[in-house]
Design a protein around this motif. Sequence first.
Motif, short mmCIF file in Angstrom:
data_model
loop_
_atom_site.label_atom_id
_atom_site.label_comp_id
_atom_site.label_asym_id
_atom_site.label_seq_id
_atom_site.Cartn_x
_atom_site.Cartn_y
_atom_site.Cartn_z
N ASP A 154 0.87 -1.17 0.00
CA ASP A 154 0.00 0.00 0.00
C ASP A 154 0.91 1.22 0.00
OD1 ASP A 154 -1.76 2.04 0.36
OD2 ASP A 154 -2.56 1.34 2.29
N ARG A 155 1.05 1.86 -1.14
CA ARG A 155 1.98 2.99 -1.25
C ARG A 155 1.51 4.21 -0.48
NH1 ARG A 155 5.31 3.28 -6.88
NH2 ARG A 155 5.64 1.05 -7.20
N ARG A 156 0.25 4.19 -0.04
CA ARG A 156 -0.25 5.32 0.74
C ARG A 156 0.23 5.28 2.19
NH1 ARG A 156 -6.39 4.02 -0.31
NH2 ARG A 156 -5.46 2.02 0.30
N SER A 157 0.64 4.09 2.65
CA SER A 157 1.08 3.94 4.04
C SER A 157 2.46 4.56 4.21
CB SER A 157 1.12 2.46 4.42
OG SER A 157 1.68 2.30 5.72
N ASP A 158 2.67 5.21 5.36
CA ASP A 158 4.00 5.74 5.68
C ASP A 158 4.64 4.97 6.83
OD1 ASP A 158 2.44 6.58 7.78
OD2 ASP A 158 2.84 8.72 7.54
N ARG A 159 4.00 3.85 7.22
CA ARG A 159 4.56 3.05 8.31
C ARG A 159 5.77 2.25 7.85
NH1 ARG A 159 -1.04 2.71 9.35
NH2 ARG A 159 -1.21 0.89 7.99
N ASP A 160 6.69 2.02 8.77
CA ASP A 160 7.82 1.14 8.47
C ASP A 160 7.32 -0.28 8.30
OD1 ASP A 160 9.54 3.28 8.66
OD2 ASP A 160 10.01 2.92 10.76
N ILE A 161 8.15 -1.13 7.69
CA ILE A 161 7.71 -2.46 7.23
C ILE A 161 8.57 -3.55 7.84
CG2 ILE A 161 7.49 -3.94 5.19
CD1 ILE A 161 7.01 -1.38 3.56
N VAL A 162 7.93 -4.67 8.19
CA VAL A 162 8.65 -5.88 8.61
C VAL A 162 8.25 -7.01 7.68
CG1 VAL A 162 9.14 -7.51 10.47
CG2 VAL A 162 8.64 -5.12 11.01
N LEU A 163 9.24 -7.64 7.04
CA LEU A 163 9.03 -8.78 6.16
C LEU A 163 9.55 -10.02 6.89
CD1 LEU A 163 10.48 -7.21 2.87
CD2 LEU A 163 8.10 -7.16 3.66
N VAL A 164 8.73 -11.06 7.00
CA VAL A 164 9.12 -12.27 7.72
C VAL A 164 9.00 -13.46 6.76
CG1 VAL A 164 8.80 -13.70 9.77
CG2 VAL A 164 8.20 -11.25 9.84
N ALA A 165 10.14 -14.04 6.39
CA ALA A 165 10.17 -15.11 5.39
C ALA A 165 10.71 -16.39 5.99
CB ALA A 165 11.04 -14.70 4.20
N GLY A 166 10.08 -17.50 5.61
CA GLY A 166 10.58 -18.82 5.97
C GLY A 166 10.90 -19.60 4.71
N GLY A 167 12.17 -19.99 4.51
CA GLY A 167 12.55 -20.78 3.34
C GLY A 167 12.25 -20.06 2.04
N THR A 168 11.68 -20.82 1.07
CA THR A 168 11.37 -20.20 -0.22
C THR A 168 10.15 -19.28 -0.17
OG1 THR A 168 10.25 -22.26 -0.82
CG2 THR A 168 12.49 -21.95 -1.65
N GLY A 169 9.56 -19.17 1.02
CA GLY A 169 8.57 -18.13 1.24
C GLY A 169 9.17 -16.75 1.08
N LEU A 170 10.49 -16.69 0.94
CA LEU A 170 11.17 -15.43 0.66
C LEU A 170 10.68 -14.81 -0.65
CD1 LEU A 170 13.54 -13.39 1.15
CD2 LEU A 170 14.96 -14.96 -0.20
N ALA A 171 10.27 -15.64 -1.61
CA ALA A 171 10.02 -15.16 -2.98
C ALA A 171 9.15 -13.90 -3.06
CB ALA A 171 9.44 -16.29 -3.82
#
Length: 370
Positions: A239-256
């Motif tokens: 959502d490009r309207r959000s100005d909040r910082d982001i956390v991405l949590v990936a497990g294995g090939t869920g990185l994609a």
Amino acid sequence: MSDLQRLLKESWTLVEEHQEKLAGYFYARLFLRSPAIRDLFPVSMEVQRARLLGAIVTAVHTLENPERFDEYLRSLGRDHRKFHVDTEQYVVVGAALIESLRAFARDQWTVEYEQAWRDAYAVIASKMQGGALADTNPAWWHAEVVGHERRSRDIAVLTVKPLQQLNYRAGQYVSIEAPEHHPRVWRTYSMANAPREDGTMEFHVRALGAGWLSGALVRRIRVGEIIRLAAPMGTMVLDRRSDRDIVLVAGGTGLAPLRALLEELTTFNRTRWVHLFFGARDREDLYDLEYLQRLAQAYPWISLVPVCSHDREWGGEEGTVAAAVSRSGPWRAHDFFLSGSPPMIRSTLRVLTQLQVPYTRIKYDAFSDH
């Protein structure tokens, strides 16, 4: 919660512990009612068994979020165009569903439960058909394999180029079929890159134990072969309207899909900090770590935390990726994107609940083919 939602959830608890048997019964009734439908499915139903039923149950569980419910079903309808499903087949599926639920709920099944499922399925079928009818794209895209790289003992990066333009957003996924290896076997994989000018798409594939298609994509497919891609699905987009910082949590090939989101962010982000937690069993399974390290060096707003759960020689963060997230923070003011196996998603959601992260700020897609 509406009466319909309450009745659906109450009745589902009556059969939930018998999901595997329920799925088997459902397909048996479905094929008995309409033998022609059997030709839409692969010869072996071992992996497929819970898919259609699972999609219906997922739809029911999104009822509380009308926007997500609508988009999920319309995209599911677009995806099912690859099977050439017609109105009569939707009716047969609904009848088999009701019959199966009634059989496993036994004497606890009520007229109210049956009517609730009939009403819910009518909406599901209507929205899926509406999504299919409104779609002017092909039922599927043919794509040429233009690159294949083994990254570990059971992981490969597959690069393909659709023969026609295929529009999608970073964070979405498609169903893939490799007709030369396993016809009618479709599995979902996320694009690991944001859309490119040359149209190429990258997929990260792990060969699963009993995974016919995943094994073929990792070990047997060759550059020059043609595969098929179904319509893009998924709502795990920025959502490009959000100005909040982001956390991405990936497990294995869920990185994609999270890697694709990172790529999109590099094209416009200047103000949002992005924290990527990348979890795996051991160092070898951190198959894309070098690329991520280069990305973090190039963009100072990216913070990378690789985590290993079963590697004594690993010198970095240890334990599960969910535990690594819980040791950091605070996170209550962040947007979260999760991608990985169902157990990894569940454990991370529990941690985020404990950390009081609002559920409305958490995005993930519920499937397990990564």
